[in-house]
Design an enzyme around this catalytic site. Structure first.
Site, PDB file in Angstrom:
ATOM      1  N   ALA A   1       0.811  -1.223   0.000  1.00  0.00           N
ATOM      2  CA  ALA A   1       0.000   0.000   0.000  1.00  0.00           C
ATOM      3  C   ALA A   1       0.842   1.270   0.000  1.00  0.00           C
ATOM      4  CB  ALA A   1      -0.938  -0.004   1.200  1.00  0.00           C
TER       5      ALA A   1
ATOM      6  N   ASP B   1      -4.392 -10.084  12.884  1.00  0.00           N
ATOM      7  CA  ASP B   1      -5.787  -9.706  12.628  1.00  0.00           C
ATOM      8  C   ASP B   1      -6.533 -10.751  11.810  1.00  0.00           C
ATOM      9  OD1 ASP B   1      -4.534  -9.327  10.194  1.00  0.00           O
ATOM     10  OD2 ASP B   1      -5.278  -7.288   9.862  1.00  0.00           O
TER      11      ASP B   1
ATOM     12  N   ASP C   1      -0.251  -2.018  12.804  1.00  0.00           N
ATOM     13  CA  ASP C   1      -0.177  -1.431  11.457  1.00  0.00           C
ATOM     14  C   ASP C   1      -1.486  -0.694  11.159  1.00  0.00           C
ATOM     15  OD1 ASP C   1       1.011  -0.763   9.049  1.00  0.00           O
ATOM     16  OD2 ASP C   1       0.415  -2.606   8.024  1.00  0.00           O
TER      17      ASP C   1
END
Length: 369
Positions: free
Chosen positions: A128, A236, A262
């Site tokens: 990203a 996650d 993050d």
């Protein structure tokens, strides 16, 4: 006046089920067994998040000190008593401005420091990160940022295969700034060379890295095998399969694996449109992805949720607490100040119920209410 917090106390060496944390001012005075305690809540160290980009609708990535203060306050409510403000790949002008803007927050104690995740990263593994801003490491830029920050710059993530990377790593470590390896297409030997030069953190292991191959182990194996490297893990269930989370923890141990969020601005916020480093992001079902190509764009995780996920995946609570506090504190050079329930350290603690939900947070001997 001594304050006592009683319950099931999680220490670096295990659990004191009938325990007491004694606090004098902003310091832990003692941690001891307290036989009169019955069925208290869990008392765990305040979490240390060494990799977060924002939360609660606020971001660190623009260099706005008011937004940074709000993002830190959001994560504090979730038990994160120490954090690094992580930026993403940016033009040097923004890196410089953010350093100047955040340095007072570091001196004030709102932030523990800055983490520049980029821009010295591999285009092939940019994830990203904005590819327009990626470039080779510049010792001139780093020297100036370290000077401007006057102790505020604490970690820089870079790709060791880029030209000048080893020189940059040596500069960083010589200035007591953590050099981290991430967003990299480096081979095994290139990664080992970076570790030999002083790199001591693997940024969100597995994510943004060349994958493991049996004839070319790549960076993951080199980082897991290095006894002086702490490997970040994002627990996650999106960035890592739980099997990889527990595998990495079993290989490196809780003393070399650190839970990180993050997180980006959307942490704690509804699904919808957001931005990260000037790029459009859509959050759906709590998962953040870039609009341009669907790449995972940070997370919506908080450290209390990270702890719950790690424990649900099979990591013992004392180990998960070590990974959420003690190990990251040591990794960023703060292990002598925070990260454990131990006499002499700052009185940072989180009170959890039996489902590991946050009930109360203390930072520096003061309850957050």
């Amino acid at each position: 006046m001594t304050l006592r917090v009683n319950g099931k106390v999680v220490t670096p060496t295990g659990v004191i089920r009938q325990g007491c944390v004694e606090i004098d001012g902003d310091r832990i005075r003692a941690v001891a067994e307290y036989p009169s305690v019955r069925d208290g809540h869990w008392i765990v160290p305040g979490f240390v998040d060494m990799h977060t980009h924002g939360g609660g609708g606020h971001t660190f990535t623009t260099g706005d000190p008011d937004a940074a203060r709000q993002a830190a306050a959001f994560h504090l409510r979730h038990g994160t008593t120490t954090l690094l403000a992580s930026l993403v790949s940016s033009p040097y002008e923004l890196m410089r401005a953010a350093t100047v803007a955040f340095a007072p927050l570091v001196r004030e104690g709102v932030l523990a420091g800055l983490h520049f995740e980029g821009p010295y990263l591999a285009t092939a593994r940019c994830g990203a990160q904005n590819p327009e801003h990626l470039r080779d490491p510049s010792t001139a830029e780093l020297t100036e940022l370290i000077r401007l920050g006057d102790g505020a710059v604490r970690m820089v993530t870079l790709a060791p295969e880029r030209a000048g990377a080893l020189e940059a790593i040596r500069l960083l470590t010589g200035e007591r700034v953590v050099a981290a390896i991430g967003h990299t297409d480096a081979g095994h030997e290139q990664t080992r060379a970076a570790i030999a030069a002083g790199a001591s953190v693997g940024t969100h292991l597995f994510n943004g890295m060349r994958p493991v191959h049996h004839r070319e182990p790549g960076p993951v194996v080199a980082l897991l095998a290095a006894p002086n490297v702490v490997c970040e893990l994002i627990p996650d269930g999106v960035h890592l399969h739980d099997g990889m989370l527990t595998f990495a923890t079993s290989v490196a141990g809780p003393e070399r694996t650190a839970l990180v969020t993050d997180a980006m601005a959307a942490a704690g916020m509804p699904d919808g449109g957001y931005e990260l480093g000037g790029q459009a992001v859509t959050v759906a079902d709590g998962v953040a992805r870039l609009d341009r190509d669907g790449a995972i764009a940070g997370s919506t995780l908080t450290m209390d949720a990270a702890l719950r996920h790690a424990v649900a995946a099979g990591i013992a609570l004392p180990d998960a607490c070590r990974m959420a506090a003690t190990t990251p504190a040591r990794a960023i050079g703060l292990g002598d100040r925070v990260g454990a329930l131990r006499a002499g350290l700052r009185a940072d603690l989180v009170v959890l119920d039996d489902d590991l939900n946050v009930l109360r947070v203390m930072r520096g001997g003061t309850w957050l209410d």
